[in-house]
Design a protein around this motif. Structure first.
Motif, PDB file in Angstrom:
ATOM      1  N   GLY A  41      43.122  20.483 -56.720  1.00 30.77           N
ATOM      2  CA  GLY A  41      43.842  19.686 -55.735  1.00 30.77           C
ATOM      3  C   GLY A  41      44.489  20.601 -54.721  1.00 30.77           C
ATOM      4  O   GLY A  41      44.728  21.779 -55.016  1.00 30.77           O
ATOM      5  N   ALA A  51      49.473  18.474 -54.667  1.00 30.19           N
ATOM      6  CA  ALA A  51      48.688  17.338 -55.176  1.00 30.19           C
ATOM      7  C   ALA A  51      49.194  16.849 -56.534  1.00 30.19           C
ATOM      8  O   ALA A  51      48.871  15.736 -56.948  1.00 30.19           O
ATOM      9  N   ARG A  67      44.473  14.132 -55.558  1.00 25.56           N
ATOM     10  CA  ARG A  67      44.782  14.098 -54.128  1.00 25.56           C
ATOM     11  C   ARG A  67      46.070  13.311 -53.948  1.00 25.56           C
ATOM     12  O   ARG A  67      46.141  12.131 -54.305  1.00 25.56           O
ATOM     13  N   GLU A  68      47.086  13.964 -53.443  1.00 22.62           N
ATOM     14  CA  GLU A  68      48.402  13.355 -53.258  1.00 22.62           C
ATOM     15  C   GLU A  68      48.861  12.611 -54.507  1.00 22.62           C
ATOM     16  O   GLU A  68      49.320  11.466 -54.439  1.00 22.62           O
ATOM     17  N   ASP A  95      36.644  20.380 -51.536  1.00 27.12           N
ATOM     18  CA  ASP A  95      37.695  20.413 -50.522  1.00 27.12           C
ATOM     19  C   ASP A  95      37.815  19.056 -49.841  1.00 27.12           C
ATOM     20  O   ASP A  95      38.916  18.554 -49.611  1.00 27.12           O
ATOM     21  N   GLN A 111      39.526  16.673 -52.121  1.00 26.83           N
ATOM     22  CA  GLN A 111      40.958  16.958 -52.265  1.00 26.83           C
ATOM     23  C   GLN A 111      41.768  16.471 -51.080  1.00 26.83           C
ATOM     24  O   GLN A 111      42.931  16.125 -51.220  1.00 26.83           O
ATOM     25  N   THR A 112      41.130  16.482 -49.914  1.00 25.10           N
ATOM     26  CA  THR A 112      41.933  16.263 -48.714  1.00 25.10           C
ATOM     27  C   THR A 112      41.609  14.985 -47.959  1.00 25.10           C
ATOM     28  O   THR A 112      42.466  14.444 -47.271  1.00 25.10           O
ATOM     29  N   SER A 113      40.363  14.478 -48.089  1.00 29.11           N
ATOM     30  CA  SER A 113      40.007  13.321 -47.265  1.00 29.11           C
ATOM     31  C   SER A 113      40.414  12.012 -47.926  1.00 29.11           C
ATOM     32  O   SER A 113      40.996  12.000 -48.991  1.00 29.11           O
ATOM     33  N   ARG A 114      40.071  10.926 -47.287  1.00 29.38           N
ATOM     34  CA  ARG A 114      40.433   9.603 -47.802  1.00 29.38           C
ATOM     35  C   ARG A 114      39.203   8.827 -48.246  1.00 29.38           C
ATOM     36  O   ARG A 114      39.118   7.634 -48.058  1.00 29.38           O
ATOM     37  N   THR A 147      37.049   6.764 -54.479  1.00 27.44           N
ATOM     38  CA  THR A 147      37.244   7.565 -55.676  1.00 27.44           C
ATOM     39  C   THR A 147      36.099   7.354 -56.656  1.00 27.44           C
ATOM     40  O   THR A 147      35.357   6.390 -56.575  1.00 27.44           O
TER      41      THR A 147
END
Lengths: 330, 268
Positions: free
Chosen positions: A55, A59, A229-230, A319, A322-325, A328
């Motif tokens: 993450g 995260a 992620r977050e 990556d 981990q970072t995009s939206r 899932t």
């Protein structure tokens, strides 16, 4: 071995307005905000398994590891490690776990490593012969014998991390939490730590949870991944499946026999680009369903000296997870 | 050897490895405190027309303040003074929480190791001063005085540790606890008789203070070493000190158990 059920953590942190007046106001009327570090998360880890916990910064990786090691209390949910609730911090539980925090030393900087390890022998109540046997194994495997009497603060970062591992593993823990164990190390030290952990895992078969920002660590050690992620678990599955699930594109590399045909190809494939660092090498990114059709089409237009089809880089996929939206996968 | 002995002797070795800082500050403090009090008490006694205070000569008053000053250094043990709060603020507490031993026990072993080394060195310095200056004829401590003071010094080291621990455990909630520790030090100066003997206080104040933890931290060990502590006062002081030690030990544990639920291990 590790069973986690809807574990979550919310921090309550104070918030104040900027400036002097903001500081004065916060003295009398402090505002609090809830920061959700970890959304409800569930998973299991079997004995001998190495899980990669990935993450971006913030995260929730370290928060999760600290809860499972008993350092932090969760806001809700439950977890069992070796049959114990970690945050009850029973001694029988502590004797079965180890935690290595790459950014925080567990050793006493003013003491030589030998003294720190002897102290750990007392703390864990290890029998002398068993302790010596394990110590010899670590000193020989990690090539540390000549540094045993050196003060910890005088060691290099790589040497210190090796001793951190010895200190964490000297009591033969059944569960090991490794939080960025290779952070800041040179390539040679990273490789040595990876090789050691891989061999250690095969020999002693503890359950391990590893966090790292280095793909080399993940690829060399982890069969299964948890990606946060977050604070939310966005991927749980094997390392190999991640490519199948998320690598929707393919990269085609073409070296043309005749440079003059370059423009004909670009007319048919507008996304085709010449590599600025390697003149003559053309690159094309396509959907993975279009590979056969595209390759045949290219070969019909222009003869090539070399052509290769590559999957998307695993690091880039992780990556982006981990970072995009994106959606899932569980 | 148990982990407690390992930590204790390790801390003693560490203090022995860097003795000069302690010696420099000890000698400077003894010189300043001794000289200042020598001039001060001479001036006070002269102003009273040469009439001293009951039970104390000018020299014994000077020795008293030098003893309480030394005792403060032994108890404070500077490198451990804010150790618990620092562990909480920096995240160093993480490693202690995963060890199968009690955290306060570990810290106490460190504290005791440092204090014992300070005590040995301070005793040497104070003893040399006492012998060389002859201290205006003040007799050297006898067996009873040494035994009483040894017990009370050990109790005062323990009591200071548990009180400091309880205060420092509040670092789980507060961003800065230094002010509380300084306030506590001032209270010992005033209520513990660190600056002047408690026998110079009004009777009613002496009675009230005898039930508080403060005299055990300064006045009683100093009075014992000067041979001015009767056995009944020794035992009552000992009893009160033990009770306060247990009270603050329990309080410290309670505060720690509550606070560690808020702990986030930041800094790690």
């Amino acid at each position: 071995m590790i069973h986690v059920e809807k574990l979550q953590k919310t921090y309550r942190i104070p918030e104040k307005d900027p400036g002097l007046m903001g500081s004065v106001r916060s003295l009398f009327n402090r505002r609090w905000i809830d920061r959700h570090a970890l959304a409800p998360i569930s998973f299991e880890v079997a004995p001998g398994e190495i899980i990669g916990l990935l993450g971006a910064n913030g995260a929730g990786k370290t928060t999760l590891i600290k809860m499972l090691a008993g350092i932090m209390h969760p806001s809700a949910g439950s977890a069992q490690v070796q049959g114990y609730v970690p945050w009850e911090r029973k001694n029988a539980f502590k004797k079965q776990i180890a935690i290595v925090l790459g950014q925080k030393s567990q050793l006493w900087p003013d003491l030589p490593a030998a003294d720190s390890l002897l102290l750990l022998r007392e703390i864990y109540g290890l029998e002398q012969n068993a302790y010596q046997k394990r110590l010899d194994f670590f000193l020989d495997t990690l090539d540390l014998r000549k540094l045993l009497k050196t003060q910890i603060r005088r060691l290099s970062l790589g040497e210190r991390m090796k001793f951190e591992l010895v200190a964490a593993l000297i009591h033969e823990p059944k569960v090991i939490f490794l939080d960025e164990p290779t952070i800041g190390l040179d390539i040679g030290s990273q490789r040595a730590i990876r090789t050691f952990l891989s061999e250690y895992s095969k020999t002693f078969k503890p359950a391990m949870i590893l966090t790292s920002h280095y793909m080399e660590d993940v690829e060399a050690l982890c069969e299964r991944l948890l990606i946060l992620r977050e604070g939310e678990l966005v991927y749980e599955g094997s390392l190999t499946n991640i490519s199948e699930s998320y690598a929707q594109g393919r990269n085609i590399k073409i070296q043309l026999k005749d440079e003059a045909l370059k423009h004909s190809l670009i007319k048919n494939y507008p996304n085709l680009r010449e590599d600025p660092e390697q003149p003559g090498l053309m690159r094309l990114h396509i959907n993975r369903d279009e590979v056969s059709e595209t390759v045949l089409g290219i070969l019909k237009i222009a003869p090539v000296t070399d052509l290769s089809v590559e999957e998307e880089d695993l690091g880039n996929i992780i990556d982006s997870l981990q970072t995009s939206r994106k959606g899932t996968s569980r | 050897m148990s982990w407690f002995q390992s930590v204790l002797t390790g801390q003693m070795r560490l203090r022995l490895a860097y003795p000069w800082g302690f010696w420099m500050s000890l000698l400077a403090e003894l010189f300043i405190v001794g000289a200042m009090n020598w001039f001060l008490w001479h001036a006070v006694v002269d102003a009273r027309g040469g009439v001293g205070f009951e039970g104390y000569t000018t020299w014994s008053l000077v020795l008293y303040t030098m003893i309480t000053s030394t005792l403060r250094k032994v108890q404070m043990n500077s490198d451990q003074f804010a150790g618990i709060a620092d562990d909480i603020y920096t995240g160093s507490l993480n490693k202690y929480l995963v060890y199968p031993i009690p955290y306060f026990g570990f810290r106490f072993a460190m504290h005791l190791g440092g204090s014992l080394m300070s005590l040995m060195q301070s005793t040497l310095a104070l003893g040399l001063f006492w012998v060389v200056t002859r201290s205006g004829g003040e007799p050297l401590p006898g067996g009873t005085a040494l035994m009483q003071s040894f017990v009370l010094v050990f109790l005062s080291i323990s009591l200071r540790f548990v009180i400091n621990s309880a205060i420092q455990a509040s670092a789980f909630w507060f961003d800065q606890i230094w002010a509380l520790l300084v306030l506590f030090s001032f209270l010992i100066m005033l209520l513990g008789g660190q600056l002047i003997p408690l026998s110079l206080y009004p009777d009613w104040a002496q009675v009230i203070l005898s039930y508080t933890p403060f005299p055990i931290l300064a006045a009683l060990p100093a009075e014992a070493l000067l041979g001015k502590l009767s056995w009944p006062n020794f035992f009552s002081g000992l009893g009160v000190g033990v009770v306060w030690t247990l009270v603050f030990l329990g309080l410290g544990h309670l505060v720690f158990r509550m606070g560690v639920r808020n702990y986030s291990g930041i800094g790690a």
